[in-house]
Scaffold this motif. Structure first.
Motif, short mmCIF file in Angstrom:
data_model
loop_
_atom_site.label_atom_id
_atom_site.label_comp_id
_atom_site.label_asym_id
_atom_site.label_seq_id
_atom_site.Cartn_x
_atom_site.Cartn_y
_atom_site.Cartn_z
N THR A 160 27.60 44.39 19.56
CA THR A 160 28.82 44.76 18.85
C THR A 160 29.74 43.54 18.85
N LEU A 161 30.81 43.62 18.07
CA LEU A 161 31.76 42.52 18.00
C LEU A 161 32.35 42.22 19.38
N VAL A 162 32.71 43.26 20.10
CA VAL A 162 33.31 43.08 21.43
C VAL A 162 32.33 42.41 22.39
N GLU A 163 31.06 42.85 22.35
CA GLU A 163 30.05 42.26 23.23
C GLU A 163 29.83 40.79 22.91
N LEU B 215 30.64 37.55 25.42
CA LEU B 215 29.71 36.46 25.74
C LEU B 215 30.39 35.10 25.59
N GLU B 216 31.18 34.95 24.51
CA GLU B 216 31.90 33.69 24.30
C GLU B 216 32.90 33.46 25.43
N ILE B 217 33.64 34.51 25.80
CA ILE B 217 34.63 34.39 26.87
C ILE B 217 33.97 34.00 28.19
N GLU B 218 32.85 34.66 28.50
CA GLU B 218 32.12 34.35 29.73
C GLU B 218 31.63 32.91 29.73
N ARG B 219 31.19 32.44 28.58
CA ARG B 219 30.69 31.06 28.49
C ARG B 219 31.81 30.07 28.75
N PHE B 220 32.99 30.30 28.16
CA PHE B 220 34.12 29.40 28.38
C PHE B 220 34.48 29.34 29.87
N ASN B 221 34.52 30.50 30.51
CA ASN B 221 34.87 30.53 31.93
C ASN B 221 33.79 29.89 32.79
N ARG B 222 32.53 30.12 32.39
CA ARG B 222 31.41 29.56 33.16
C ARG B 222 31.43 28.04 33.11
N LEU B 223 31.75 27.49 31.94
CA LEU B 223 31.77 26.04 31.78
C LEU B 223 33.10 25.42 32.19
N ARG B 224 34.05 26.29 32.53
CA ARG B 224 35.38 25.84 32.98
C ARG B 224 36.08 25.00 31.92
N TYR B 225 35.82 25.32 30.65
CA TYR B 225 36.55 24.65 29.58
C TYR B 225 38.04 24.98 29.67
N LEU B 226 38.32 26.26 29.90
CA LEU B 226 39.68 26.74 30.06
C LEU B 226 39.61 28.17 30.60
N ALA B 227 40.71 28.62 31.19
CA ALA B 227 40.76 29.98 31.73
C ALA B 227 40.92 30.96 30.57
N THR B 228 39.97 31.86 30.41
CA THR B 228 39.95 32.75 29.26
C THR B 228 39.91 34.21 29.70
N SER B 229 40.63 35.05 28.99
CA SER B 229 40.62 36.48 29.30
C SER B 229 40.60 37.28 28.01
N MET B 230 40.09 38.53 28.10
CA MET B 230 40.05 39.40 26.94
C MET B 230 40.37 40.83 27.34
N GLU B 231 41.27 41.45 26.60
CA GLU B 231 41.60 42.86 26.79
C GLU B 231 41.13 43.62 25.55
N CYS B 232 40.56 44.80 25.78
CA CYS B 232 40.02 45.57 24.65
C CYS B 232 40.24 47.06 24.88
N GLU C 139 35.57 30.22 15.25
CA GLU C 139 36.14 28.97 14.75
C GLU C 139 37.49 28.70 15.39
N PHE C 140 38.27 29.75 15.61
CA PHE C 140 39.56 29.58 16.31
C PHE C 140 39.32 29.09 17.73
N PHE C 141 38.33 29.67 18.42
CA PHE C 141 38.02 29.25 19.79
C PHE C 141 37.60 27.78 19.82
N THR C 142 36.76 27.40 18.86
CA THR C 142 36.28 26.02 18.81
C THR C 142 37.43 25.05 18.61
N ASN C 143 38.36 25.41 17.72
CA ASN C 143 39.53 24.57 17.51
C ASN C 143 40.36 24.45 18.78
N THR C 144 40.46 25.56 19.52
CA THR C 144 41.22 25.55 20.77
C THR C 144 40.61 24.56 21.76
#
Length: 253
Positions: free
Chosen positions: A127-130, A134-151, A172-177
Motif C-alpha cells: 500500500t502507499l503507507v507501507e 520503507l522509505e522512512i526506515e531506509r533514511f533512518n537506517r542510513l542516518r541520512y536524517l532523522a525521519t518520522s511518519m504519522e498515519c 521526489e520530495f524526499f530526494t530533494n530533501t
C-alpha cells in the motif's frame, strides 16, 4: 381560403419544415463533432495517464537502483569493512571475534532490508503507507536524517495506479530533501478521512525561494505539480531561505 392562399401556406410551411430539418441536421452534426472531440480528449487523457504510469514506474526503479548503490557503498560496504578490520584484530584480541560476528549479523539484516527494495514486485504488493514506511526506515537506517511518519490509516480506497503516482511525487520530495536541503529532520503526516487523503511533509533544511519558477524546474518540483494535475490533486510547496520546505498534498477520491 382560395387556391392562391393555399399555395402560399404550403410554400411557407415547406420553407419552415426545410429550415427545421436543416437546423436539426446541423445540431446533429455539431453534437457528433462535440461527442467525437470529447471521446478523443478522453482517449488522449487515458493515454497520457498510461504513459505517466509507465514513466513513473521507470523513475521509481531508477531511483531504487540508485538508492541500492548508495546503501551498498555507504552502509553495507562500511559494515563489511568494519567486520574485516575486527577479524584482523582478533589475532591480538579474541573479543573482536564476537564484535565481528555481530557486525556480520547486522550486515545480513541490512541486506535483507535492501532486498525488499530490489524486488520489482515490492511496490506493486504494498500500500502507499507501507511503501512510504520503507522509505522512512531506509533514511533512518542510513542516518541520512532523522525521519518520522504519522498515519491515521494504513489503507485508502484509492486506485493503486494513483498511489504509484502519489508515491513518486513524495519520493521526489524526499530526494530533494536529501540532496539539496541539508536538513537533519524530515516529518511526514498522512491523514485519510471520508474520501480525502491529505499528506504533509516538511524538512528543516536551508529552504529556497518558492516564488522562482526556475528553482522549481531546477530541482524537479515542477514534475510534482504536473502529476498532481494529472490525477486532479492539489499540491502546494511552501519554502523560504533558511526556513525549510513544506509540502501539502490533497487528493479526493
Amino acid at each position: 381560403m382560395d387556391e392562391k392562399e393555399v399555395q402560399s401556406f404550403l410554400i411557407i410551411f415547406s420553407v419552415i419544415a426545410l429550415l427545421l430539418a436543416v437546423t436539426l441536421i446541423l445540431l446533429f452534426i455539431l453534437f457528433q463533432k462535440r461527442k467525437n472531440r470529447l471521446l478523443r480528449e478522453q482517449r488522449e487523457a487515458e493515454n497520457r495517464f498510461k504513459e505517466e504510469i509507465i514513466e513513473t514506474q521507470i523513475e521509481i526503479k531508477e531511483d531504487t537502483l540508485r538508492n541500492v548503490s548508495w546503501e551498498l557503498h555507504d552502509n553495507i560496504g562500511q559494515l563489511l569493512t568494519l567486520s574485516k578490520i575486527q577479524m584482523q584484530n582478533a589475532k591480538d584480541n579474541p573479543e573482536a571475534i564476537d564484535e565481528a560476528i555481530e557486525t556480520l549479523g547486522q550486515s545480513l539484516d541490512e541486506l535483507r532490508s535492501l532486498s525488499k527494495n530490489i524486488n520489482p514486485d515490492t511496490l506493486t504488493n504494498l500500500t502507499l503507507v507501507e511503501a512510504l514506511q520503507l522509505e522512512i526506515e531506509r533514511f533512518n537506517r542510513l542516518r541520512y536524517l532523522a525521519t518520522s511518519m504519522e498515519c491515521t490509516a494504513s489503507y485508502f480506497a484509492i486506485d493503486h495506479k494513483i498511489e504509484i503516482i502519489i508515491f513518486r511525487m513524495l519520493q521526489e520530495f524526499f530526494t530533494n530533501t536529501i540532496k539539496h536541503s541539508k536538513a537533519t529532520k524530515l516529518e511526514v503526516k498522512v491523514r485519510y478521512s471520508g474520501k480525502t487523503l491529505e499528506i504533509d511533509a516538511c524538512d528543516n533544511g536551508v529552504g529556497f525561494d518558492a516564488n522562482k519558477i526556475s528553482t522549481f524546474s531546477g530541482i524537479g518540483l515542477s514534475n510534482m505539480m504536473n502529476r498532481a494535475k494529472l490525477i486532479n490533486a492539489d499540491v502546494r510547496i511552501e519554502s523560504e531561505p533558511g526556513k525549510g520546505t513544506k509540502l501539502f498534498f490533497i487528493y479526493k477520491t
